[in-house]
Structures are given as C-alpha cells and as structure tokens.
Design a protein around this motif. Sequence first.
Motif, short mmCIF file in Angstrom:
data_model
loop_
_atom_site.label_atom_id
_atom_site.label_comp_id
_atom_site.label_asym_id
_atom_site.label_seq_id
_atom_site.Cartn_x
_atom_site.Cartn_y
_atom_site.Cartn_z
N SER A 32 0.87 -1.06 0.01
CA SER A 32 -0.17 -0.09 0.17
C SER A 32 1.13 1.15 0.17
CB SER A 32 -0.98 0.00 1.25
OG SER A 32 -1.55 1.40 1.23
N PRO A 55 -13.48 -3.98 2.94
CA PRO A 55 -12.71 -2.75 3.16
C PRO A 55 -13.24 -2.10 4.68
CG PRO A 55 -12.98 -2.85 0.82
CD PRO A 55 -13.91 -3.99 1.60
N GLU A 111 -8.37 -0.33 1.45
CA GLU A 111 -7.82 -1.33 0.01
C GLU A 111 -7.82 -2.73 0.49
OE1 GLU A 111 -4.61 2.04 -1.18
OE2 GLU A 111 -3.68 0.47 -0.20
#
Length: 231
Positions: A32, A55, A111
């Motif tokens: 990420s 998420p 994410e």
Amino acid sequence: MDPMLRRTVILPLLLAAAAHFGCSTPPPPRTSYQDPITAIRLYVDDHAQSSHQHPADISPEQMAKVLGGLRVFPRSGFIGSLISGQASPKPAFASTEIQALAPRLSRALTEAKPDELVTFYRRFSDNNTGLAVTSGGMFVQDGYLTVILANDRTLPTDGMNQNMVTDFDPIDSPLVPIARTSFRLEFAQPSALAAPDKRPAWPYIDEGRILAIDLRRLSAEPRSSAVHPAP
C-alpha cells in the motif's frame, strides 16, 4: 527498499512465521505504501475465519487516536521489578510517527480485502538507540479494530540469544517478534477495549501484544494537532 539488516534466522523463527501465515505458501503481499523507512502492506490472513470487515472506513483522525493511545510496558520480570521498581509505560509511537502512519494505515484499510490484514513496518534510528524496528498489523472484525504490535523500537540483535543466529530485519515478516519477552501492549483508554469474551478470536504467539479496540468508545476529545492525508 535495499535491505539494511541481515535476515538470517534458524528454524524456530521460521516455524513461528509459518504458523501465523499458514503452512502453505501464501501469495505475496500487496504494498500500500513504501519508502526507505516505512512499509505498509496487505497480507492474506489464514486466520480471517469468516472474513474480516474489509474494506474498512477508519478516518486518519481515528487512527491517530488509536496509535496515540497505544502504550508499551517493559517486561522486566520479578527480579527486575524489585531492582528497578514498577515499570513505567511509554507511548508506542511518537507524534511524528503518528503523523506519518495514521493516514497511510487508514488508506490501507480501505484497500484491504476480507481475507487480508494490514501490516506496518518502520525503522527508527538515533544516537542512543541505534537502528531499531517497530512493526505489527491490524484488521477490523466484529466492529473492533484489532492491533498487533510485534516489535517496538526493537534492536535486530535483541533476539540473538533466543531464536536467531544473527540479527533479523522483520520487513518481510512484520508480525514476527524479534524478542519474545521484552514488552506488553496496553491502551491509554481501557474503557475502549473489547471485553475478553467479545474480542475477536485470533491466535497469536504473544497475547500480551494484541488489543481489540472499540472505535465507537474512543474519546471524542480533539487532538492537539491535525492529521493530514498522506500524499
């Protein structure tokens, strides 16, 4: 990121990592965010059970309150406590670390997939400590944010008398503790912690380094400094 520390470990540490992520070969993590001192990645979690609530929408401000409330207590043992007195807690993260990590961890949770958890890794260096590592992970389950702090400014050489034949950089195994008995994790607002019978079941090698936090119970008091979204 070019490795700055050697990573050679013997069988017990490798078995600890395998026990957490499962015996079969997992897919590689998804990154990420990464810079020369920080890595935030998404790992497949074999212990997700019915799946995590990802998420997940946790604001940078909420994440800053979580990171700012984490407290580390040294485990000095009975003899050590007689010599040095009652151990004092210290914040797990400095304000500059919170500013850097909170928005990026918040984004990583948005994410994450239901079968993933978010891990963090950060290098720390000063003239007194030298090079040290803070690492761990987090996930949302049953309405709680579970936080694992595997290492807290831990020296790569701290585990050499326990599991390792040389120093160890956990950048690829952020949930593996370098030293097994150095500290335990607590929270500055105990009322926000999940009751023992409510905490999501999630096996870990050290129950003293894992907390489940009810974000709805966090104090609504504003922080003295704002947390801005990471670029």
